[in-house]
Scaffold this motif. Sequence first.
Motif, PDB file in Angstrom:
ATOM      1  N   TYR A 134       0.870  -1.209   0.056  1.00  0.00           N
ATOM      2  CA  TYR A 134       0.100   0.025   0.014  1.00  0.00           C
ATOM      3  C   TYR A 134       0.960   1.216   0.007  1.00  0.00           C
ATOM      4  O   TYR A 134       0.420   2.310  -0.621  1.00  0.00           O
ATOM      5  N   ALA A 135       1.985   1.149   0.700  1.00  0.00           N
ATOM      6  CA  ALA A 135       2.806   2.218   0.784  1.00  0.00           C
ATOM      7  C   ALA A 135       3.301   2.556  -0.740  1.00  0.00           C
ATOM      8  O   ALA A 135       3.690   3.830  -1.050  1.00  0.00           O
ATOM      9  N   GLN A 136       3.695   1.634  -1.567  1.00  0.00           N
ATOM     10  CA  GLN A 136       4.055   1.522  -2.613  1.00  0.00           C
ATOM     11  C   GLN A 136       3.103   2.622  -3.728  1.00  0.00           C
ATOM     12  O   GLN A 136       3.568   3.343  -4.416  1.00  0.00           O
ATOM     13  N   TYR A 137       2.016   2.096  -3.527  1.00  0.00           N
ATOM     14  CA  TYR A 137       0.765   2.611  -3.994  1.00  0.00           C
ATOM     15  C   TYR A 137       0.746   4.151  -3.798  1.00  0.00           C
ATOM     16  O   TYR A 137       0.694   5.086  -4.649  1.00  0.00           O
ATOM     17  N   CYS A 178      -1.163  -9.484  -8.687  1.00  0.00           N
ATOM     18  CA  CYS A 178      -0.157  -9.257  -9.679  1.00  0.00           C
ATOM     19  C   CYS A 178       1.402  -9.114  -9.148  1.00  0.00           C
ATOM     20  O   CYS A 178       2.161  -9.735  -9.407  1.00  0.00           O
ATOM     21  N   SER A 179       1.440  -8.175  -8.123  1.00  0.00           N
ATOM     22  CA  SER A 179       2.752  -7.945  -7.747  1.00  0.00           C
ATOM     23  C   SER A 179       3.343  -9.084  -6.959  1.00  0.00           C
ATOM     24  O   SER A 179       4.786  -9.425  -7.132  1.00  0.00           O
ATOM     25  N   ASN A 188      12.968  -8.323  -4.782  1.00  0.00           N
ATOM     26  CA  ASN A 188      13.446  -6.748  -4.612  1.00  0.00           C
ATOM     27  C   ASN A 188      12.278  -5.996  -4.248  1.00  0.00           C
ATOM     28  O   ASN A 188      12.123  -5.008  -4.744  1.00  0.00           O
ATOM     29  N   SER A 189      11.372  -6.478  -3.369  1.00  0.00           N
ATOM     30  CA  SER A 189      10.082  -5.876  -3.138  1.00  0.00           C
ATOM     31  C   SER A 189      10.296  -4.650  -2.271  1.00  0.00           C
ATOM     32  O   SER A 189       9.545  -3.800  -2.328  1.00  0.00           O
ATOM     33  N   ASP A 190      11.619  -4.308  -1.742  1.00  0.00           N
ATOM     34  CA  ASP A 190      11.691  -3.268  -1.030  1.00  0.00           C
ATOM     35  C   ASP A 190      12.578  -2.002  -1.988  1.00  0.00           C
ATOM     36  O   ASP A 190      12.235  -0.943  -1.635  1.00  0.00           O
ATOM     37  N   ARG A 191      12.656  -2.210  -3.286  1.00  0.00           N
ATOM     38  CA  ARG A 191      12.819  -1.082  -4.097  1.00  0.00           C
ATOM     39  C   ARG A 191      12.246  -1.420  -5.593  1.00  0.00           C
ATOM     40  O   ARG A 191      11.954  -0.228  -6.181  1.00  0.00           O
ATOM     41  N   TYR A 192      11.947  -2.352  -5.994  1.00  0.00           N
ATOM     42  CA  TYR A 192      10.921  -2.474  -7.043  1.00  0.00           C
ATOM     43  C   TYR A 192       9.476  -2.214  -6.741  1.00  0.00           C
ATOM     44  O   TYR A 192       9.143  -2.853  -5.792  1.00  0.00           O
ATOM     45  N   PHE A 224      15.836   0.261 -10.187  1.00  0.00           N
ATOM     46  CA  PHE A 224      14.928  -0.658  -9.623  1.00  0.00           C
ATOM     47  C   PHE A 224      13.374  -0.389  -9.593  1.00  0.00           C
ATOM     48  O   PHE A 224      12.573  -1.389  -9.712  1.00  0.00           O
ATOM     49  N   ARG A 225      13.099   1.039  -9.305  1.00  0.00           N
ATOM     50  CA  ARG A 225      11.656   1.163  -9.165  1.00  0.00           C
ATOM     51  C   ARG A 225      10.941   0.489 -10.358  1.00  0.00           C
ATOM     52  O   ARG A 225       9.922   0.119 -10.306  1.00  0.00           O
ATOM     53  N   LEU A 226      11.438   0.781 -11.494  1.00  0.00           N
ATOM     54  CA  LEU A 226      10.758   0.531 -12.711  1.00  0.00           C
ATOM     55  C   LEU A 226      11.339  -0.489 -13.586  1.00  0.00           C
ATOM     56  O   LEU A 226      10.902  -1.576 -13.981  1.00  0.00           O
ATOM     57  N   TYR A 227      12.774  -0.559 -13.696  1.00  0.00           N
ATOM     58  CA  TYR A 227      13.274  -1.582 -14.418  1.00  0.00           C
ATOM     59  C   TYR A 227      13.848  -2.735 -13.992  1.00  0.00           C
ATOM     60  O   TYR A 227      14.412  -3.610 -14.540  1.00  0.00           O
ATOM     61  N   ARG A 228      13.385  -3.031 -12.771  1.00  0.00           N
ATOM     62  CA  ARG A 228      13.395  -4.420 -12.507  1.00  0.00           C
ATOM     63  C   ARG A 228      12.456  -5.293 -13.023  1.00  0.00           C
ATOM     64  O   ARG A 228      12.331  -6.644 -12.986  1.00  0.00           O
TER      65      ARG A 228
END
Lengths: 261, 135
Positions: A134-137, A178-179, A188-192, A224-228
């Motif tokens: 949720y924080a990533q959202y 999905c995620s 890498n869920s801490d950065r992707y 990481f955020r996008l390109y993972r």
Amino acid sequence: MAEFSLPANSKVRKDGRVFKAPDGATHVRVFKIYRFDPDSAENPRLDTYEIDMDQCGPMVLDALIKIKNEIDPTLTFRRSCREGICGSCAMNIDGRNGLACISACADIKGEVRIYPLPHMPVIKDLVADLTDFYAQYASIKPWLQTRTPAPPDSERLQSKSEQEKLDRPSACILCACCSTSCPSYWWNSDRYLGPAALLAAYRWIVDSRDEATGERLDQLEDPFRLYRCHTIMNCTEACPKDLNPARAIGELKQMMAHRRY
Amino acid sequence: MDESPRVGMRSPLGRVTGLGSAKDGTGHWWAQRLSALALVPLASWLLISILTLPNLGYAAVHDWLSRPLEGFLAALCTGTLTYHSYLGTTVVVEDYVHGRAAKLLSLIGLKFMHVLVGGAGIFAILRLTMGTLVS
């Protein structure tokens, strides 16, 4: 290194409790369900529930509710709308992420195996900890950002084709199917950011009314955020709403290239 | 991250936004695709050339690579292949190696190894080509 096997205290014991079907049941299905109780020091285990399907609704959620109401009230899971719009009952059913309320037991062959969403911290039984999800959202600022004031006497207008661009992406219910199906997100869920947050970012980037497109792309432009995303496309395969996060991420990468070259 | 991201009292949003965007990644993504595109003709040429050599003995290979165009293409192919391999293996390390020290060492090792292998390969080919031209 990435963990390819579960840590010792997360290994699932197969010798869970077994709840037999009542005598005289004719249409019995076996449900194997992941159980974890944070208050006990025990490892997670698989409990077996035999259910008379003649006395149960057709969906996996119906079976879970029957178990909780009639067989074992300690079973914990999230559910709310029972019609695939709230996203609460996302879990791993028969090896695939999906919503229990719109997954029919009849579509599953043999034992029905139910686990929490993969590779997430488990709070209890089928309830995964979605705090960071949720924080990533929240981190992609999922709201309209503008500098032009809204017209004083009307809403901000969009053409039909402009609206259609965000019609599908905004149908996301944030169930996390999905995620949590994405290996890149597992490691890498801490950065992707993961497909759900990226689909949400895309939804605001293609919104014709939004004026923060560049800033939004700036925030995503990161190894990481996008390109993972390595176009594994489990996200699109898993989505219970038939959305296409993989395509949205692909278009984001194209926009990144487009604004540079 | 060496330490568990959940230790401490930082808010989830603070944890997730972390050190912020590196404002980078597009160049790597583009270079990976471009080098792959370049390798379609180059690697095809290399494969066909090797398969159509009369034999794989030193004399046949020497004869092949000492021709200017062939030597040039082989050097180009070696460089592109090494570059593409470097880009790809870097992603693998970033994906799977998580300890800060282990990751840094792996990335440095990868870069050195690729420069070494690519450099040695190109040098060997040029030596065949140029050596013939000079003598």
